[in-house]
Design a protein around this motif. Structure first.
Motif, PDB file in Angstrom:
ATOM      1  N   GLY A 115       0.815  -1.213   0.000  1.00 49.52           N
ATOM      2  CA  GLY A 115       0.000   0.000   0.000  1.00 49.52           C
ATOM      3  C   GLY A 115       0.846   1.259   0.000  1.00 49.52           C
ATOM      4  N   ALA A 116       1.900   1.267   0.841  1.00 47.34           N
ATOM      5  CA  ALA A 116       2.805   2.421   0.875  1.00 47.34           C
ATOM      6  C   ALA A 116       3.492   2.614  -0.472  1.00 47.34           C
ATOM      7  N   GLY A 117       3.906   1.497  -1.097  1.00 45.90           N
ATOM      8  CA  GLY A 117       4.575   1.593  -2.389  1.00 45.90           C
ATOM      9  C   GLY A 117       3.668   2.077  -3.503  1.00 45.90           C
ATOM     10  N   LEU A 118       2.395   1.676  -3.449  1.00 46.48           N
ATOM     11  CA  LEU A 118       1.442   2.083  -4.479  1.00 46.48           C
ATOM     12  C   LEU A 118       0.945   3.515  -4.292  1.00 46.48           C
ATOM     13  N   SER A 119       1.208   4.092  -3.139  1.00 43.28           N
ATOM     14  CA  SER A 119       0.687   5.430  -2.841  1.00 43.28           C
ATOM     15  C   SER A 119       1.361   6.526  -3.655  1.00 43.28           C
ATOM     16  N   GLY A 120       2.598   6.280  -4.070  1.00 44.75           N
ATOM     17  CA  GLY A 120       3.350   7.333  -4.740  1.00 44.75           C
ATOM     18  C   GLY A 120       4.060   8.253  -3.767  1.00 44.75           C
ATOM     19  N   LEU A 121       3.779   8.093  -2.468  1.00 48.46           N
ATOM     20  CA  LEU A 121       4.465   8.903  -1.466  1.00 48.46           C
ATOM     21  C   LEU A 121       5.893   8.433  -1.262  1.00 48.46           C
ATOM     22  N   VAL A 122       6.138   7.175  -1.559  1.00 48.31           N
ATOM     23  CA  VAL A 122       7.469   6.585  -1.466  1.00 48.31           C
ATOM     24  C   VAL A 122       7.657   5.684  -2.682  1.00 48.31           C
ATOM     25  N   HIS A 123       8.874   5.597  -3.193  1.00 48.70           N
ATOM     26  CA  HIS A 123       9.123   4.748  -4.354  1.00 48.70           C
ATOM     27  C   HIS A 123       8.760   3.296  -4.043  1.00 48.70           C
ATOM     28  N   PHE A 124       8.101   2.669  -4.985  1.00 53.44           N
ATOM     29  CA  PHE A 124       7.663   1.287  -4.802  1.00 53.44           C
ATOM     30  C   PHE A 124       8.852   0.379  -4.515  1.00 53.44           C
ATOM     31  N   GLU A 125       9.976   0.607  -5.207  1.00 53.17           N
ATOM     32  CA  GLU A 125      11.153  -0.238  -5.017  1.00 53.17           C
ATOM     33  C   GLU A 125      11.700  -0.138  -3.589  1.00 53.17           C
ATOM     34  N   ILE A 126      11.666   1.066  -3.016  1.00 50.02           N
ATOM     35  CA  ILE A 126      12.156   1.238  -1.648  1.00 50.02           C
ATOM     36  C   ILE A 126      11.240   0.518  -0.668  1.00 50.02           C
ATOM     37  N   ALA A 127       9.925   0.669  -0.874  1.00 50.97           N
ATOM     38  CA  ALA A 127       8.962  -0.001   0.000  1.00 50.97           C
ATOM     39  C   ALA A 127       9.139  -1.517  -0.059  1.00 50.97           C
ATOM     40  N   MET A 128       9.377  -2.054  -1.256  1.00 51.02           N
ATOM     41  CA  MET A 128       9.548  -3.505  -1.384  1.00 51.02           C
ATOM     42  C   MET A 128      10.866  -3.969  -0.764  1.00 51.02           C
ATOM     43  N   ALA A 129      11.889  -3.138  -0.845  1.00 53.39           N
ATOM     44  CA  ALA A 129      13.170  -3.497  -0.228  1.00 53.39           C
ATOM     45  C   ALA A 129      13.025  -3.573   1.290  1.00 53.39           C
ATOM     46  N   ILE A 130      12.289  -2.624   1.875  1.00 54.22           N
ATOM     47  CA  ILE A 130      12.043  -2.662   3.318  1.00 54.22           C
ATOM     48  C   ILE A 130      11.252  -3.905   3.676  1.00 54.22           C
ATOM     49  N   LEU A 131      10.249  -4.228   2.862  1.00 52.84           N
ATOM     50  CA  LEU A 131       9.439  -5.423   3.112  1.00 52.84           C
ATOM     51  C   LEU A 131      10.304  -6.684   3.118  1.00 52.84           C
ATOM     52  N   VAL A 132      11.208  -6.802   2.155  1.00 54.44           N
ATOM     53  CA  VAL A 132      12.068  -7.983   2.065  1.00 54.44           C
ATOM     54  C   VAL A 132      12.923  -8.127   3.322  1.00 54.44           C
ATOM     55  N   VAL A 133      13.561  -7.034   3.747  1.00 60.24           N
ATOM     56  CA  VAL A 133      14.429  -7.106   4.929  1.00 60.24           C
ATOM     57  C   VAL A 133      13.596  -7.379   6.182  1.00 60.24           C
TER      58      VAL A 133
END
Length: 241
Positions: A115-133
């Motif tokens: 949801g955070a990645g799809l918002s456009g408030l934060v880059h999707f790639e950064i949000a997914m990287a945080i999710l992975v870690v």
């Protein structure tokens, strides 16, 4: 849900003492029809509200971040209270609870970060990287619960509750402080130019901290397991060590 009873819960977060008292106070006042499973579902509803609030804030109006902040409170209520309710009522189900708790936690994390990645408030790639870690840390916790019988819920004095509070504060700052909300900075990486928002920078700092925590944790755990499970000494020709 209740965690495995044969694992020692390690909870050293800043708010742990206060939070335990609040959760027990809430647990003894729950209506009889309330169950741990219902609370787990409420936690997932909170995760969906968090994601929806982020997406609506990025695509419609920044004030939708209040909706996201409400989701963090609802998620805390369901996710933190389900296990406490089971323990207060002495209705623990260690195997079922452990499985359901961790499965739903992973699902909730995916919902929130996507949801955070799809918002456009934060880059999707950064949000997914945080999710992975974050998921890697979650896996490490589960492995240690089985091998070391330790269930570590916090890192550097911070746990899920502190993370939720930080995100509510970040949401509030983005709503009220327009210079921070409108801030952007361009950077070039591997020949590609990226425009980073203030939330992108905050997310990158969180990512760097999580990566550091994960590396330090894995090194420490590997050393612990090396001592617990030493290399067998080779036998000599006479069968003596």
């Amino acid at each position: 849900m209740g965690k495995r009873e044969d694992s020692v819960r390690i909870q050293t977060s800043v708010l742990n003492g206060i939070e335990k008292k609040v959760l027990v106070w809430l647990a003894v006042r729950q209506p009889r029809w309330m169950t741990s499973d219902i609370l787990t579902c409420i936690g997932t509803v909170g995760a969906v509200i968090i994601a929806a609030g982020f997406i609506l804030a990025g695509t419609r109006d920044i004030d939708w971040l209040w909706f996201s902040s409400l989701g963090f409170v609802i998620n805390w209520y369901g996710d933190s209270l389900d296990g406490t309710l089971a323990r207060v009522r002495k209705r623990q189900r260690p195997i079922y609870g452990y499985y359901l708790d961790h499965t739903v936690d992973a699902i909730n994390e995916v919902i929130m970060f996507v949801g955070a990645g799809l918002s456009g408030l934060v880059h999707f790639e950064i949000a997914m990287a945080i999710l992975v870690v974050y998921l890697l840390l979650t896996i490490n916790v589960s492995v240690n619960a089985h091998l070391k019988k330790e269930f570590c819920l916090t890192y550097i004095k911070m746990g899920p509750t502190e993370f939720r509070i930080i995100m509510i504060i970040v949401n509030t700052v983005l709503i009220y402080v327009s210079p921070i909300r409108d801030f952007s900075a361009a950077m070039t990486l591997c020949g590609h130019e990226f425009v980073l928002s203030a939330l992108d920078i905050v997310a990158m700092l969180i990512l760097a901290l999580l990566v550091l925590i994960y590396i330090v944790t894995v090194i420490k755990d590997a050393r612990d397991y090396d001592r617990l499970d030493p290399m067998p000494q080779p036998e000599d020709n006479d069968g003596q060590r």
